[in-house]
Design a protein around this motif. Structure first.
Motif, PDB file in Angstrom:
ATOM      1  N   ASN A  94       6.605  11.453  -5.154  1.00  0.00           N
ATOM      2  CA  ASN A  94       6.510  11.972  -6.523  1.00  0.00           C
ATOM      3  C   ASN A  94       5.567  13.162  -6.653  1.00  0.00           C
ATOM      4  O   ASN A  94       5.288  13.608  -7.770  1.00  0.00           O
ATOM      5  CB  ASN A  94       6.060  10.853  -7.466  1.00  0.00           C
ATOM      6  CG  ASN A  94       7.067   9.728  -7.552  1.00  0.00           C
ATOM      7  OD1 ASN A  94       8.264   9.974  -7.635  1.00  0.00           O
ATOM      8  ND2 ASN A  94       6.590   8.495  -7.519  1.00  0.00           N
ATOM      9  N   ASP A  95       5.069  13.665  -5.532  1.00  0.00           N
ATOM     10  CA  ASP A  95       4.170  14.816  -5.555  1.00  0.00           C
ATOM     11  C   ASP A  95       4.722  15.902  -4.639  1.00  0.00           C
ATOM     12  O   ASP A  95       5.116  15.601  -3.494  1.00  0.00           O
ATOM     13  CB  ASP A  95       2.773  14.399  -5.083  1.00  0.00           C
ATOM     14  CG  ASP A  95       1.803  15.573  -5.025  1.00  0.00           C
ATOM     15  OD1 ASP A  95       1.538  16.169  -6.084  1.00  0.00           O
ATOM     16  OD2 ASP A  95       1.338  15.894  -3.915  1.00  0.00           O
ATOM     17  N   PRO A  96       4.783  17.167  -5.083  1.00  0.00           N
ATOM     18  CA  PRO A  96       5.342  18.245  -4.253  1.00  0.00           C
ATOM     19  C   PRO A  96       4.657  18.380  -2.898  1.00  0.00           C
ATOM     20  O   PRO A  96       5.294  18.723  -1.901  1.00  0.00           O
ATOM     21  CB  PRO A  96       5.122  19.500  -5.112  1.00  0.00           C
ATOM     22  CG  PRO A  96       5.067  18.994  -6.512  1.00  0.00           C
ATOM     23  CD  PRO A  96       4.412  17.647  -6.427  1.00  0.00           C
ATOM     24  N   GLN A  97       3.342  18.114  -2.863  1.00  0.00           N
ATOM     25  CA  GLN A  97       2.614  18.185  -1.592  1.00  0.00           C
ATOM     26  C   GLN A  97       2.634  16.852  -0.829  1.00  0.00           C
ATOM     27  O   GLN A  97       2.096  16.763   0.279  1.00  0.00           O
ATOM     28  CB  GLN A  97       1.152  18.595  -1.839  1.00  0.00           C
ATOM     29  CG  GLN A  97       0.951  20.077  -2.112  1.00  0.00           C
ATOM     30  CD  GLN A  97       1.415  20.461  -3.515  1.00  0.00           C
ATOM     31  OE1 GLN A  97       1.073  19.782  -4.491  1.00  0.00           O
ATOM     32  NE2 GLN A  97       2.191  21.526  -3.623  1.00  0.00           N
ATOM     33  N   GLY A  98       3.213  15.842  -1.443  1.00  0.00           N
ATOM     34  CA  GLY A  98       3.289  14.541  -0.794  1.00  0.00           C
ATOM     35  C   GLY A  98       1.982  13.788  -0.769  1.00  0.00           C
ATOM     36  O   GLY A  98       1.771  12.914   0.075  1.00  0.00           O
ATOM     37  N   ASN A  99       1.082  14.091  -1.727  1.00  0.00           N
ATOM     38  CA  ASN A  99      -0.271  13.540  -1.676  1.00  0.00           C
ATOM     39  C   ASN A  99      -0.531  12.413  -2.674  1.00  0.00           C
ATOM     40  O   ASN A  99       0.022  12.386  -3.775  1.00  0.00           O
ATOM     41  CB  ASN A  99      -1.296  14.646  -1.941  1.00  0.00           C
ATOM     42  CG  ASN A  99      -1.423  15.591  -0.766  1.00  0.00           C
ATOM     43  OD1 ASN A  99      -1.033  15.268   0.354  1.00  0.00           O
ATOM     44  ND2 ASN A  99      -1.975  16.765  -1.013  1.00  0.00           N
ATOM     45  N   PHE A 100      -1.435  11.527  -2.258  1.00  0.00           N
ATOM     46  CA  PHE A 100      -2.093  10.556  -3.134  1.00  0.00           C
ATOM     47  C   PHE A 100      -3.590  10.874  -3.105  1.00  0.00           C
ATOM     48  O   PHE A 100      -4.093  11.473  -2.162  1.00  0.00           O
ATOM     49  CB  PHE A 100      -1.929   9.118  -2.630  1.00  0.00           C
ATOM     50  CG  PHE A 100      -0.534   8.591  -2.600  1.00  0.00           C
ATOM     51  CD1 PHE A 100       0.072   8.108  -3.756  1.00  0.00           C
ATOM     52  CD2 PHE A 100       0.179   8.539  -1.402  1.00  0.00           C
ATOM     53  CE1 PHE A 100       1.362   7.593  -3.725  1.00  0.00           C
ATOM     54  CE2 PHE A 100       1.460   8.024  -1.360  1.00  0.00           C
ATOM     55  CZ  PHE A 100       2.057   7.551  -2.526  1.00  0.00           C
ATOM     56  N   THR A 101      -4.302  10.454  -4.133  1.00  0.00           N
ATOM     57  CA  THR A 101      -5.761  10.428  -4.094  1.00  0.00           C
ATOM     58  C   THR A 101      -6.184   8.998  -4.383  1.00  0.00           C
ATOM     59  O   THR A 101      -5.719   8.399  -5.360  1.00  0.00           O
ATOM     60  CB  THR A 101      -6.381  11.377  -5.128  1.00  0.00           C
ATOM     61  OG1 THR A 101      -5.942  12.717  -4.862  1.00  0.00           O
ATOM     62  CG2 THR A 101      -7.898  11.328  -5.066  1.00  0.00           C
ATOM     63  N   VAL A 102      -7.043   8.452  -3.537  1.00  0.00           N
ATOM     64  CA  VAL A 102      -7.445   7.049  -3.669  1.00  0.00           C
ATOM     65  C   VAL A 102      -8.958   6.932  -3.801  1.00  0.00           C
ATOM     66  O   VAL A 102      -9.703   7.475  -2.980  1.00  0.00           O
ATOM     67  CB  VAL A 102      -6.972   6.223  -2.449  1.00  0.00           C
ATOM     68  CG1 VAL A 102      -7.477   4.781  -2.550  1.00  0.00           C
ATOM     69  CG2 VAL A 102      -5.452   6.245  -2.346  1.00  0.00           C
ATOM     70  N   PHE A 103      -9.407   6.263  -4.863  1.00  0.00           N
ATOM     71  CA  PHE A 103     -10.799   5.830  -4.951  1.00  0.00           C
ATOM     72  C   PHE A 103     -10.886   4.542  -4.129  1.00  0.00           C
ATOM     73  O   PHE A 103     -10.330   3.513  -4.517  1.00  0.00           O
ATOM     74  CB  PHE A 103     -11.194   5.583  -6.407  1.00  0.00           C
ATOM     75  CG  PHE A 103     -11.263   6.845  -7.232  1.00  0.00           C
ATOM     76  CD1 PHE A 103     -12.398   7.651  -7.198  1.00  0.00           C
ATOM     77  CD2 PHE A 103     -10.201   7.233  -8.028  1.00  0.00           C
ATOM     78  CE1 PHE A 103     -12.469   8.819  -7.949  1.00  0.00           C
ATOM     79  CE2 PHE A 103     -10.262   8.393  -8.790  1.00  0.00           C
ATOM     80  CZ  PHE A 103     -11.395   9.197  -8.747  1.00  0.00           C
ATOM     81  N   ALA A 104     -11.566   4.619  -2.991  1.00  0.00           N
ATOM     82  CA  ALA A 104     -11.481   3.542  -2.001  1.00  0.00           C
ATOM     83  C   ALA A 104     -12.744   2.679  -1.989  1.00  0.00           C
ATOM     84  O   ALA A 104     -13.817   3.136  -1.563  1.00  0.00           O
ATOM     85  CB  ALA A 104     -11.271   4.147  -0.613  1.00  0.00           C
ATOM     86  N   PRO A 105     -12.648   1.413  -2.425  1.00  0.00           N
ATOM     87  CA  PRO A 105     -13.812   0.522  -2.386  1.00  0.00           C
ATOM     88  C   PRO A 105     -14.171   0.154  -0.942  1.00  0.00           C
ATOM     89  O   PRO A 105     -13.300  -0.162  -0.128  1.00  0.00           O
ATOM     90  CB  PRO A 105     -13.341  -0.720  -3.155  1.00  0.00           C
ATOM     91  CG  PRO A 105     -12.086  -0.302  -3.871  1.00  0.00           C
ATOM     92  CD  PRO A 105     -11.471   0.764  -3.027  1.00  0.00           C
TER      93      PRO A 105
END
Length: 331
Positions: free
Chosen positions: A63-74
Protein backbone atom coordinates in the motif's frame (compact mmCIF):
# COMPACT_ATOMS: atom_id res chain seq x y z
CA UNK A 1 20.45 6.35 35.77
CA UNK A 2 23.61 4.51 34.80
CA UNK A 3 21.63 1.33 34.09
CA UNK A 4 19.24 3.14 31.73
CA UNK A 5 22.18 4.66 29.86
CA UNK A 6 23.89 1.29 29.54
CA UNK A 7 20.76 -0.41 28.21
CA UNK A 8 20.14 2.35 25.69
CA UNK A 9 23.78 2.34 24.61
CA UNK A 10 23.70 -1.43 24.12
CA UNK A 11 20.52 -1.19 22.09
CA UNK A 12 21.91 1.56 19.87
CA UNK A 13 25.19 -0.31 19.40
CA UNK A 14 23.32 -3.46 18.37
CA UNK A 15 21.24 -1.52 15.88
CA UNK A 16 24.35 0.20 14.51
CA UNK A 17 26.10 -3.12 14.02
CA UNK A 18 23.07 -4.50 12.23
CA UNK A 19 23.06 -1.53 9.91
CA UNK A 20 26.81 -1.87 9.30
CA UNK A 21 26.50 -5.54 8.37
CA UNK A 22 23.64 -4.74 6.04
CA UNK A 23 25.67 -2.07 4.27
CA UNK A 24 28.62 -4.40 3.87
CA UNK A 25 26.36 -6.94 2.21
CA UNK A 26 24.60 -4.14 0.31
CA UNK A 27 21.31 -5.62 1.51
CA UNK A 28 19.30 -4.22 4.42
CA UNK A 29 17.40 -6.76 6.53
CA UNK A 30 13.61 -6.47 6.67
CA UNK A 31 11.84 -5.18 9.76
CA UNK A 32 11.05 -8.77 10.75
CA UNK A 33 14.66 -9.84 10.20
CA UNK A 34 15.91 -7.08 12.47
CA UNK A 35 13.55 -8.27 15.21
CA UNK A 36 14.77 -11.85 14.70
CA UNK A 37 18.46 -10.91 14.66
CA UNK A 38 18.58 -8.38 17.49
CA UNK A 39 18.15 -9.93 20.97
CA UNK A 40 16.68 -6.65 22.28
CA UNK A 41 13.57 -7.37 20.18
CA UNK A 42 13.09 -11.06 21.07
CA UNK A 43 9.69 -10.52 22.71
CA UNK A 44 8.58 -8.36 19.79
CA UNK A 45 9.52 -11.22 17.48
CA UNK A 46 7.50 -13.66 19.61
CA UNK A 47 4.55 -11.26 19.64
CA UNK A 48 4.73 -10.76 15.87
CA UNK A 49 4.62 -14.52 15.33
CA UNK A 50 1.67 -15.05 17.69
CA UNK A 51 -0.07 -11.93 16.38
CA UNK A 52 0.41 -13.13 12.79
CA UNK A 53 2.16 -10.00 11.53
CA UNK A 54 5.72 -11.33 11.14
CA UNK A 55 5.25 -12.24 7.48
CA UNK A 56 3.57 -8.91 6.74
CA UNK A 57 6.48 -6.91 8.19
CA UNK A 58 9.01 -9.13 6.45
CA UNK A 59 7.80 -8.02 3.02
CA UNK A 60 7.29 -4.81 1.09
CA UNK A 61 4.23 -2.73 1.91
CA UNK A 62 1.88 -3.15 -1.04
CA UNK A 63 0.00 0.00 0.00
CA UNK A 64 3.03 2.30 -0.17
CA UNK A 65 4.78 3.35 -3.44
CA UNK A 66 8.18 2.81 -1.81
CA UNK A 67 7.04 -0.43 -0.20
CA UNK A 68 7.77 0.88 3.29
CA UNK A 69 6.40 0.49 6.80
CA UNK A 70 7.46 2.49 9.85
CA UNK A 71 7.32 0.63 13.16
CA UNK A 72 7.55 1.95 16.70
CA UNK A 73 9.28 -1.12 18.11
CA UNK A 74 8.99 -1.98 21.83
CA UNK A 75 12.13 -3.49 23.34
CA UNK A 76 12.13 -6.57 25.56
CA UNK A 77 12.09 -4.25 28.59
CA UNK A 78 8.98 -2.55 27.21
CA UNK A 79 7.11 -5.85 27.10
CA UNK A 80 8.49 -6.86 30.50
CA UNK A 81 6.79 -3.82 32.05
CA UNK A 82 3.52 -5.62 31.29
CA UNK A 83 4.83 -8.93 32.63
CA UNK A 84 5.39 -10.26 29.10
CA UNK A 85 8.80 -11.90 28.87
CA UNK A 86 8.29 -15.25 27.17
CA UNK A 87 6.12 -16.70 24.39
CA UNK A 88 4.06 -18.37 27.13
CA UNK A 89 3.45 -15.00 28.82
CA UNK A 90 1.94 -13.68 25.59
CA UNK A 91 -0.82 -16.29 25.79
CA UNK A 92 -2.48 -14.28 28.60
CA UNK A 93 -3.59 -11.92 25.81
CA UNK A 94 -6.30 -12.77 23.32
CA UNK A 95 -4.70 -13.18 19.89
CA UNK A 96 -6.94 -10.64 18.11
CA UNK A 97 -6.09 -8.02 20.74
CA UNK A 98 -2.37 -8.76 20.42
CA UNK A 99 -2.62 -8.45 16.63
CA UNK A 100 -4.45 -5.12 16.90
CA UNK A 101 -1.88 -3.89 19.41
CA UNK A 102 0.93 -4.65 16.97
CA UNK A 103 -0.94 -2.86 14.17
CA UNK A 104 -1.11 0.21 16.42
CA UNK A 105 2.70 0.35 16.28
CA UNK A 106 2.74 0.40 12.47
CA UNK A 107 2.57 3.34 10.06
CA UNK A 108 1.95 2.61 6.39
CA UNK A 109 4.79 4.42 4.63
CA UNK A 110 7.89 6.30 5.73
CA UNK A 111 7.65 8.33 8.94
CA UNK A 112 11.15 9.69 9.48
CA UNK A 113 12.47 10.79 12.85
CA UNK A 114 12.53 14.37 11.59
CA UNK A 115 8.73 14.22 11.26
CA UNK A 116 8.26 13.29 14.94
CA UNK A 117 7.77 16.88 16.06
CA UNK A 118 6.01 17.85 19.32
CA UNK A 119 2.25 18.04 18.91
CA UNK A 120 2.21 16.16 15.62
CA UNK A 121 0.13 13.03 15.14
CA UNK A 122 0.42 10.03 12.88
CA UNK A 123 -2.03 7.46 11.64
CA UNK A 124 -1.66 3.83 12.63
CA UNK A 125 -2.55 0.61 10.85
CA UNK A 126 -5.14 0.05 13.59
CA UNK A 127 -6.81 3.42 13.01
CA UNK A 128 -6.33 5.66 16.09
CA UNK A 129 -3.72 8.37 15.70
CA UNK A 130 -0.67 8.58 17.96
CA UNK A 131 0.62 11.83 19.42
CA UNK A 132 4.21 13.05 19.71
CA UNK A 133 5.03 14.66 23.07
CA UNK A 134 8.21 16.40 24.19
CA UNK A 135 9.06 16.95 27.84
CA UNK A 136 11.01 19.90 29.23
CA UNK A 137 14.19 17.80 29.34
CA UNK A 138 14.02 17.34 25.57
CA UNK A 139 13.01 13.66 25.66
CA UNK A 140 10.47 12.70 23.01
CA UNK A 141 7.51 10.35 23.45
CA UNK A 142 4.93 8.75 21.23
CA UNK A 143 1.87 8.77 23.48
CA UNK A 144 3.37 7.57 26.77
CA UNK A 145 6.33 5.68 25.27
CA UNK A 146 9.80 7.19 25.16
CA UNK A 147 11.46 7.10 21.74
CA UNK A 148 14.90 5.57 22.34
CA UNK A 149 16.25 5.98 18.81
CA UNK A 150 14.98 6.89 15.35
CA UNK A 151 15.49 5.95 11.73
CA UNK A 152 16.88 2.43 12.06
CA UNK A 153 16.85 1.45 8.40
CA UNK A 154 15.32 -1.77 7.14
CA UNK A 155 14.84 -3.01 3.59
CA UNK A 156 11.11 -2.29 3.88
CA UNK A 157 11.05 0.82 6.04
CA UNK A 158 12.16 2.33 9.33
CA UNK A 159 12.18 1.33 13.00
CA UNK A 160 11.94 3.67 16.00
CA UNK A 161 12.67 1.69 19.23
CA UNK A 162 10.47 2.66 22.23
CA UNK A 163 10.46 1.85 25.95
CA UNK A 164 6.76 0.97 26.45
CA UNK A 165 4.23 -1.01 24.45
CA UNK A 166 1.70 1.29 22.78
CA UNK A 167 -1.87 0.40 23.73
CA UNK A 168 -5.12 1.48 22.08
CA UNK A 169 -8.61 0.04 22.09
CA UNK A 170 -10.36 1.79 19.17
CA UNK A 171 -13.34 2.15 21.54
CA UNK A 172 -14.48 4.65 24.17
CA UNK A 173 -13.55 4.32 27.85
CA UNK A 174 -16.78 2.51 28.72
CA UNK A 175 -16.53 -0.10 25.97
CA UNK A 176 -12.82 -0.53 26.59
CA UNK A 177 -13.60 -1.48 30.20
CA UNK A 178 -16.36 -3.79 29.00
CA UNK A 179 -13.90 -5.50 26.64
CA UNK A 180 -11.62 -6.22 29.59
CA UNK A 181 -14.57 -7.43 31.65
CA UNK A 182 -15.61 -9.85 28.90
CA UNK A 183 -12.11 -11.27 28.56
CA UNK A 184 -11.59 -9.80 25.09
CA UNK A 185 -8.18 -8.37 26.06
CA UNK A 186 -6.73 -10.67 28.70
CA UNK A 187 -7.90 -14.26 28.64
CA UNK A 188 -8.75 -13.76 32.33
CA UNK A 189 -11.38 -11.00 32.73
CA UNK A 190 -10.22 -7.79 34.41
CA UNK A 191 -11.83 -4.54 35.63
CA UNK A 192 -14.94 -6.57 36.50
CA UNK A 193 -15.40 -4.75 39.83
CA UNK A 194 -15.01 -1.37 38.15
CA UNK A 195 -17.61 -2.16 35.50
CA UNK A 196 -20.03 -3.41 38.16
CA UNK A 197 -19.50 -0.20 40.15
CA UNK A 198 -20.08 2.00 37.08
CA UNK A 199 -23.34 0.20 36.31
CA UNK A 200 -24.42 0.30 39.97
CA UNK A 201 -23.91 4.08 40.06
CA UNK A 202 -25.50 4.69 36.66
CA UNK A 203 -22.32 6.32 35.32
CA UNK A 204 -22.07 4.45 32.02
CA UNK A 205 -23.07 7.51 29.97
CA UNK A 206 -20.32 9.56 31.62
CA UNK A 207 -17.63 7.24 30.27
CA UNK A 208 -19.06 6.82 26.77
CA UNK A 209 -18.13 9.05 23.87
CA UNK A 210 -16.49 9.41 20.49
CA UNK A 211 -13.23 10.74 19.13
CA UNK A 212 -14.77 14.22 19.09
CA UNK A 213 -16.06 14.09 22.67
CA UNK A 214 -14.49 15.95 25.58
CA UNK A 215 -11.43 13.96 26.64
CA UNK A 216 -11.08 12.13 29.94
CA UNK A 217 -8.15 10.87 31.97
CA UNK A 218 -9.36 7.80 33.85
CA UNK A 219 -7.53 5.95 36.61
CA UNK A 220 -8.97 2.42 36.54
CA UNK A 221 -8.44 0.20 39.61
CA UNK A 222 -7.81 -3.49 39.05
CA UNK A 223 -10.03 -6.20 40.52
CA UNK A 224 -7.40 -6.84 43.20
CA UNK A 225 -7.47 -3.15 44.12
CA UNK A 226 -11.19 -3.42 44.93
CA UNK A 227 -10.64 -6.62 46.91
CA UNK A 228 -7.95 -4.85 48.92
CA UNK A 229 -10.37 -1.97 49.53
CA UNK A 230 -12.87 -4.45 50.97
CA UNK A 231 -10.28 -5.54 53.53
CA UNK A 232 -9.70 -1.89 54.53
CA UNK A 233 -13.43 -1.20 54.84
CA UNK A 234 -14.19 -4.47 56.61
CA UNK A 235 -16.71 -5.31 53.87
CA UNK A 236 -15.61 -8.40 51.93
CA UNK A 237 -15.51 -7.67 48.19
CA UNK A 238 -14.92 -11.14 46.83
CA UNK A 239 -16.94 -10.81 43.63
CA UNK A 240 -18.15 -7.83 41.58
CA UNK A 241 -21.72 -7.97 42.87
CA UNK A 242 -20.38 -7.37 46.40
CA UNK A 243 -19.87 -3.74 45.40
CA UNK A 244 -23.62 -3.35 45.93
CA UNK A 245 -23.13 -3.94 49.66
CA UNK A 246 -21.81 -0.39 49.81
CA UNK A 247 -24.07 2.71 49.65
CA UNK A 248 -24.48 3.90 46.08
CA UNK A 249 -23.63 7.48 47.12
CA UNK A 250 -20.33 6.31 48.58
CA UNK A 251 -19.39 4.28 45.51
CA UNK A 252 -20.34 7.16 43.22
CA UNK A 253 -18.11 9.58 45.12
CA UNK A 254 -15.22 7.12 44.91
CA UNK A 255 -15.67 6.48 41.19
CA UNK A 256 -15.82 10.17 40.31
CA UNK A 257 -12.51 10.57 42.11
CA UNK A 258 -10.94 8.42 39.36
CA UNK A 259 -12.06 10.60 36.46
CA UNK A 260 -10.40 13.84 35.36
CA UNK A 261 -11.68 16.13 32.62
CA UNK A 262 -11.08 19.68 31.49
CA UNK A 263 -7.53 20.75 30.76
CA UNK A 264 -6.11 17.56 32.30
CA UNK A 265 -8.43 15.24 30.36
CA UNK A 266 -6.98 12.83 27.80
CA UNK A 267 -3.43 13.03 29.13
CA UNK A 268 -0.66 10.50 28.65
CA UNK A 269 1.88 10.04 31.44
CA UNK A 270 4.50 12.46 30.01
CA UNK A 271 1.81 15.18 29.93
CA UNK A 272 0.45 14.80 33.46
CA UNK A 273 1.67 17.51 35.86
CA UNK A 274 3.91 15.72 38.35
CA UNK A 275 4.15 16.52 42.04
CA UNK A 276 0.88 18.39 42.14
CA UNK A 277 -2.88 17.98 42.58
CA UNK A 278 -5.53 18.01 39.89
CA UNK A 279 -9.28 18.18 40.36
CA UNK A 280 -11.33 15.05 39.83
CA UNK A 281 -14.84 14.94 38.39
CA UNK A 282 -16.11 14.59 41.95
CA UNK A 283 -14.33 17.74 43.06
CA UNK A 284 -11.83 16.05 45.38
CA UNK A 285 -8.13 16.42 44.55
CA UNK A 286 -6.06 13.70 42.94
CA UNK A 287 -2.40 13.92 43.95
CA UNK A 288 0.18 12.98 41.35
CA UNK A 289 3.70 11.94 42.30
CA UNK A 290 6.99 12.33 40.45
CA UNK A 291 7.39 11.28 36.83
CA UNK A 292 9.67 8.28 37.20
CA UNK A 293 10.52 5.72 34.53
CA UNK A 294 7.53 6.81 32.46
CA UNK A 295 4.84 6.58 35.16
CA UNK A 296 3.45 8.57 38.10
CA UNK A 297 1.92 7.52 41.39
CA UNK A 298 -1.64 8.62 42.21
CA UNK A 299 -3.55 9.02 45.46
CA UNK A 300 -6.56 10.72 46.99
CA UNK A 301 -7.02 12.55 50.27
CA UNK A 302 -8.39 9.38 51.85
CA UNK A 303 -5.37 7.26 50.96
CA UNK A 304 -2.99 8.83 53.45
CA UNK A 305 0.57 7.88 52.56
CA UNK A 306 -0.55 4.93 50.41
CA UNK A 307 -0.18 5.59 46.71
CA UNK A 308 -1.58 3.82 43.68
CA UNK A 309 0.89 2.64 41.06
CA UNK A 310 0.20 2.56 37.33
CA UNK A 311 0.35 -1.10 36.29
CA UNK A 312 -0.88 -0.50 32.72
CA UNK A 313 -0.41 3.17 31.81
CA UNK A 314 -1.36 5.11 28.69
CA UNK A 315 -4.20 3.11 27.13
CA UNK A 316 -5.59 5.29 24.35
CA UNK A 317 -9.37 5.24 23.99
CA UNK A 318 -11.54 7.21 21.60
CA UNK A 319 -12.58 9.70 24.28
CA UNK A 320 -9.54 9.74 26.51
CA UNK A 321 -6.69 7.88 28.13
CA UNK A 322 -6.93 5.15 30.77
CA UNK A 323 -4.23 4.33 33.32
CA UNK A 324 -4.86 1.05 35.13
CA UNK A 325 -3.81 1.34 38.78
CA UNK A 326 -3.32 -1.05 41.70
CA UNK A 327 -5.22 0.85 44.43
CA UNK A 328 -8.62 2.53 44.70
CA UNK A 329 -8.29 6.30 45.04
CA UNK A 330 -10.28 7.51 48.04
CA UNK A 331 -11.61 11.10 48.24
Amino acid sequence: MKKKYTLSAALLLGLFLLGSCAKNDEVDPSITNIAVTNPDFQTLEDAAVRGDVAVLLGNRNANDPQGNFTVFAPTNDAFARLGLRTPQDLTVLQQPFLRNTLFYHVFSGTLAGSALTPGSTSASALGPRRRIIQRADGSTYVNGSKILATDVRAANGLIHPIDKVLLATNADVLNSALALQRGDVFVKPELTFLVEAVVYCNLTAALAGTATSAKLTVFAPTDQAFKDLGVILGVPLNQPSDIRKLPVTTVTAVLLNHVVGGTQGGKFTPELPMNTSIASAGGAPVVLGAFNNGVLTVKGSGNGANVANMVIPDVQCLNGVVHVIDRVILP
